[in-house]
Enzyme design. Sequence first.
Site, PDB file in Angstrom:
ATOM      1  N   THR A 188       0.828  -1.197   0.000  1.00 30.11           N
ATOM      2  CA  THR A 188       0.000   0.000   0.000  1.00 30.11           C
ATOM      3  C   THR A 188       0.857   1.239   0.000  1.00 30.11           C
ATOM      4  O   THR A 188       1.998   1.172   0.428  1.00 30.11           O
ATOM      5  CB  THR A 188      -0.924   0.045   1.228  1.00 30.11           C
ATOM      6  OG1 THR A 188      -1.721   1.201   1.112  1.00 30.11           O
ATOM      7  CG2 THR A 188      -0.148   0.100   2.504  1.00 30.11           C
ATOM      8  N   SER A 405      -5.994  21.604  -5.888  1.00 27.15           N
ATOM      9  CA  SER A 405      -5.761  23.030  -5.649  1.00 27.15           C
ATOM     10  C   SER A 405      -5.096  23.287  -4.308  1.00 27.15           C
ATOM     11  O   SER A 405      -4.676  24.387  -4.042  1.00 27.15           O
ATOM     12  CB  SER A 405      -7.079  23.796  -5.729  1.00 27.15           C
ATOM     13  OG  SER A 405      -7.990  23.314  -4.769  1.00 27.15           O
TER      14      SER A 405
END
Length: 405
Positions: A188, A405
Amino acid sequence: MQYIDGGVCAPKGFQAAGVHCGIRSKNTDKKDLALIVSDELCTAAAVYTQNKVKGAPIAVTREHLKDGKAKAVICNSGNANTCAPNGVEIAKKTCDLAAEHIGIKAENIIVCSTGVIGEELIMEPFEKGMKPLVKALSYEGGTLAAEAIMTTDTVSKECAVEFELGGKTCRIGATAKGSGMINPNMATMLSFITTDAAISSSMLQQALSQDIKDSYNQISVDGDTSTNDTVAIMANGLCGNPEIKEDGEAFKQFCKALAMVTKVLAKKLAADGEGATKLIECQVTGAPDKETARSLSKSVISSDLLKSAMFGEDANWGRVLCAIGYAPADFSADDITVEMSSKKGSIKVCEHSALYPHSEEKAAEILSETEIKIDVNLNQGQEQAAAWGCDLTYDYVKINGDYRS
């Protein structure tokens, strides 16, 4: 065996560093380039994501590890170098640049990236940051490297253990990152593991591939398997034990120590899930076989409905049974017991796969803690396994609503 301070620099002969080089152009306070270097050439092994869309660094690292050798890890955060123009070329050039400054062969470097998928990665930040990165290498630099690989993580994650092999004191240290896009099917996120034990690359690969089945493979934050998941381990042999070349007592001891490290990091990753307020552990016992226990425990902690209930401190045990029922395993669901517990006590909520009378007020109090355990007994065998996840909160949506963003 005992836990000790330190991460990747806890074993002998490993240096590390982390700096800001400009990949994260909007956040100049955050480190975005990490380096781990061994004094000696290491045996090495790795496991990778099974997502069919893979980050470019994985292709380069696979090629470099064909001989089972490595000496360094270079990793950037802020850009995944996945589905990006000239991705493989950038990964190769990064290795060439690091090799030039460190004074080693490029093919002995493991390269990784993490961050936004589908954005162009350019060489300028690496060219700017490589010299100060190498200059910053230190035998105490593990935490700086751990910070540099973080993306939406809120804390860095490190762990180390000390143990005996062949009359020698050996160590395993590691760091990991991952907060979102966590639902592995191999390993992972990113995790780098170092050890000063002497062990062949084939046995190192065997140890790692087996270990992840009960550690990194048993966590989930949001059900998304990343394109860049990589777990890599390097062993430089500097502790001086007889090299482990086959299965036996020394190999079992090594695997036990490795599991101590990876399970701690697995829990840290789950607890730091994006927006999380609670760590959830599901322990399945009484299973007919190991794989069934793994599958059911992972299914429970992966359920969005169960995760939401834990956020709301609602002991909705029906969601536990629901998640058990659709898990891909062969078992009987006729005699299941479920208990929920925390530091504030434990409460049985289900017996014989039906309601067990309990106080909802007491259950809510138990679930108000930051670490929750769900015990599931299938009552049909001797095998058991655990999995770790986190609650699903409003903040998860906020974080991922404007991730780029």
